[in-house]
Design a protein around this motif. Sequence first.
Motif, PDB file in Angstrom:
ATOM      1  N   MET A 191       0.825  -1.211   0.000  1.00  0.00           N
ATOM      2  CA  MET A 191       0.000   0.000   0.000  1.00  0.00           C
ATOM      3  C   MET A 191       0.857   1.259   0.000  1.00  0.00           C
ATOM      4  SD  MET A 191      -3.447  -0.566   2.230  1.00  0.00           S
ATOM      5  CE  MET A 191      -2.759  -1.177   3.716  1.00  0.00           C
ATOM      6  N   GLU A 192       1.964   1.232   0.738  1.00  0.00           N
ATOM      7  CA  GLU A 192       2.800   2.423   0.870  1.00  0.00           C
ATOM      8  C   GLU A 192       3.697   2.658  -0.344  1.00  0.00           C
ATOM      9  OE1 GLU A 192       2.733   4.603   3.440  1.00  0.00           O
ATOM     10  OE2 GLU A 192       1.135   3.448   4.405  1.00  0.00           O
ATOM     11  N   LYS A 193       4.230   1.610  -0.927  1.00  0.00           N
ATOM     12  CA  LYS A 193       5.261   1.745  -1.954  1.00  0.00           C
ATOM     13  C   LYS A 193       4.744   1.589  -3.383  1.00  0.00           C
ATOM     14  CE  LYS A 193       8.521   2.355   1.010  1.00  0.00           C
ATOM     15  NZ  LYS A 193       9.111   3.662   1.182  1.00  0.00           N
ATOM     16  N   THR A 194       3.526   1.159  -3.555  1.00  0.00           N
ATOM     17  CA  THR A 194       2.960   1.028  -4.899  1.00  0.00           C
ATOM     18  C   THR A 194       1.688   1.858  -4.981  1.00  0.00           C
ATOM     19  OG1 THR A 194       1.518  -0.869  -4.418  1.00  0.00           O
ATOM     20  CG2 THR A 194       3.817  -1.349  -5.022  1.00  0.00           C
ATOM     21  N   LYS A 195       1.130   1.917  -6.155  1.00  0.00           N
ATOM     22  CA  LYS A 195      -0.127   2.638  -6.327  1.00  0.00           C
ATOM     23  C   LYS A 195      -1.326   1.695  -6.282  1.00  0.00           C
ATOM     24  CE  LYS A 195       1.962   6.383  -8.810  1.00  0.00           C
ATOM     25  NZ  LYS A 195       1.719   7.501  -9.665  1.00  0.00           N
ATOM     26  N   MET A 196      -1.106   0.483  -5.780  1.00  0.00           N
ATOM     27  CA  MET A 196      -2.199  -0.492  -5.695  1.00  0.00           C
ATOM     28  C   MET A 196      -3.203  -0.052  -4.629  1.00  0.00           C
ATOM     29  SD  MET A 196      -0.217  -4.148  -5.951  1.00  0.00           S
ATOM     30  CE  MET A 196      -1.721  -5.103  -5.954  1.00  0.00           C
ATOM     31  N   MET A 197      -4.460  -0.194  -4.956  1.00  0.00           N
ATOM     32  CA  MET A 197      -5.528   0.123  -4.017  1.00  0.00           C
ATOM     33  C   MET A 197      -5.709  -1.055  -3.052  1.00  0.00           C
ATOM     34  SD  MET A 197      -6.316   3.116  -4.963  1.00  0.00           S
ATOM     35  CE  MET A 197      -7.797   3.423  -4.056  1.00  0.00           C
ATOM     36  N   PRO A 198      -6.235  -0.807  -1.859  1.00  0.00           N
ATOM     37  CA  PRO A 198      -6.389  -1.880  -0.883  1.00  0.00           C
ATOM     38  C   PRO A 198      -7.206  -3.076  -1.391  1.00  0.00           C
ATOM     39  CG  PRO A 198      -6.693   0.227   0.182  1.00  0.00           C
ATOM     40  CD  PRO A 198      -6.577   0.501  -1.286  1.00  0.00           C
ATOM     41  N   GLY A 199      -8.223  -2.819  -2.178  1.00  0.00           N
ATOM     42  CA  GLY A 199      -9.024  -3.917  -2.708  1.00  0.00           C
ATOM     43  C   GLY A 199      -8.217  -4.843  -3.598  1.00  0.00           C
ATOM     44  N   ARG A 200      -7.341  -4.274  -4.388  1.00  0.00           N
ATOM     45  CA  ARG A 200      -6.494  -5.094  -5.267  1.00  0.00           C
ATOM     46  C   ARG A 200      -5.462  -5.877  -4.471  1.00  0.00           C
ATOM     47  NH1 ARG A 200      -6.066  -2.460 -11.093  1.00  0.00           N
ATOM     48  NH2 ARG A 200      -8.135  -1.540 -11.108  1.00  0.00           N
ATOM     49  N   ILE A 201      -4.982  -5.293  -3.407  1.00  0.00           N
ATOM     50  CA  ILE A 201      -4.035  -6.007  -2.547  1.00  0.00           C
ATOM     51  C   ILE A 201      -4.744  -7.178  -1.867  1.00  0.00           C
ATOM     52  CG2 ILE A 201      -2.572  -5.811  -0.488  1.00  0.00           C
ATOM     53  CD1 ILE A 201      -2.040  -2.886  -1.409  1.00  0.00           C
ATOM     54  N   LEU A 233      -2.939 -15.353  -4.082  1.00  0.00           N
ATOM     55  CA  LEU A 233      -1.666 -15.936  -3.687  1.00  0.00           C
ATOM     56  C   LEU A 233      -1.879 -17.169  -2.813  1.00  0.00           C
ATOM     57  CD1 LEU A 233       1.421 -15.695  -3.742  1.00  0.00           C
ATOM     58  CD2 LEU A 233       1.248 -14.195  -1.740  1.00  0.00           C
ATOM     59  N   GLY A 234      -2.827 -17.095  -1.882  1.00  0.00           N
ATOM     60  CA  GLY A 234      -3.142 -18.256  -1.052  1.00  0.00           C
ATOM     61  C   GLY A 234      -3.677 -19.411  -1.870  1.00  0.00           C
ATOM     62  N   MET A 278      -4.698 -14.821   2.840  1.00  0.00           N
ATOM     63  CA  MET A 278      -4.069 -15.934   2.138  1.00  0.00           C
ATOM     64  C   MET A 278      -4.695 -17.256   2.565  1.00  0.00           C
ATOM     65  SD  MET A 278      -0.075 -14.735   2.112  1.00  0.00           S
ATOM     66  CE  MET A 278       0.500 -16.343   1.654  1.00  0.00           C
ATOM     67  N   GLY A 279      -5.045 -17.381   3.823  1.00  0.00           N
ATOM     68  CA  GLY A 279      -5.726 -18.580   4.310  1.00  0.00           C
ATOM     69  C   GLY A 279      -7.103 -18.728   3.696  1.00  0.00           C
ATOM     70  N   PHE A 280      -7.792 -17.611   3.484  1.00  0.00           N
ATOM     71  CA  PHE A 280      -9.098 -17.645   2.834  1.00  0.00           C
ATOM     72  C   PHE A 280      -8.968 -18.155   1.401  1.00  0.00           C
ATOM     73  CE2 PHE A 280     -12.465 -15.432   0.407  1.00  0.00           C
ATOM     74  CZ  PHE A 280     -13.563 -16.051   0.997  1.00  0.00           C
ATOM     75  N   GLY A 281      -7.951 -17.684   0.688  1.00  0.00           N
ATOM     76  CA  GLY A 281      -7.721 -18.148  -0.684  1.00  0.00           C
ATOM     77  C   GLY A 281      -7.409 -19.631  -0.729  1.00  0.00           C
ATOM     78  N   ASN A 282      -6.597 -20.101   0.210  1.00  0.00           N
ATOM     79  CA  ASN A 282      -6.291 -21.529   0.274  1.00  0.00           C
ATOM     80  C   ASN A 282      -7.542 -22.342   0.583  1.00  0.00           C
ATOM     81  OD1 ASN A 282      -4.436 -23.821   0.364  1.00  0.00           O
ATOM     82  ND2 ASN A 282      -4.903 -23.815   2.535  1.00  0.00           N
TER      83      ASN A 282
END
Length: 119
Positions: free
Chosen positions: A21-31, A38-39, A64-68
Amino acid sequence: MEYVIAFIVGGIICAFAQILMEKTKMMPGRIMVLLVCLGAVLGAVGLYGPFSEWAKAGANVPLMGFGNNLWKGVKEMVDEKGFAGIFLGGFKNCAAGLSAALVFSYIASLICQPKMKKH
């Protein structure tokens, strides 16, 4: 020691998201979507299971646990029902969590007032 490992792993996952969030322009939803995907990918290649066994709640509680968990449900249902399992499996495994999120967010919307400007 399990609590310490879970705390550290969960903190590292959250720090990773904060750095994005701090170092890229990615919005929280995309993260958030990135962490869920990734999970799921780590679960598909067989890496999330051993990681989850070692880190316990530190790996299972974040997104990540939710994705798994979604991946495991889809895999089980595809093996059982074929193509339709792609759509059924994720809901089967995550129904309680999704239902709780919907109910509690609705209750929060009733209690809290939005801070939007009225035109």
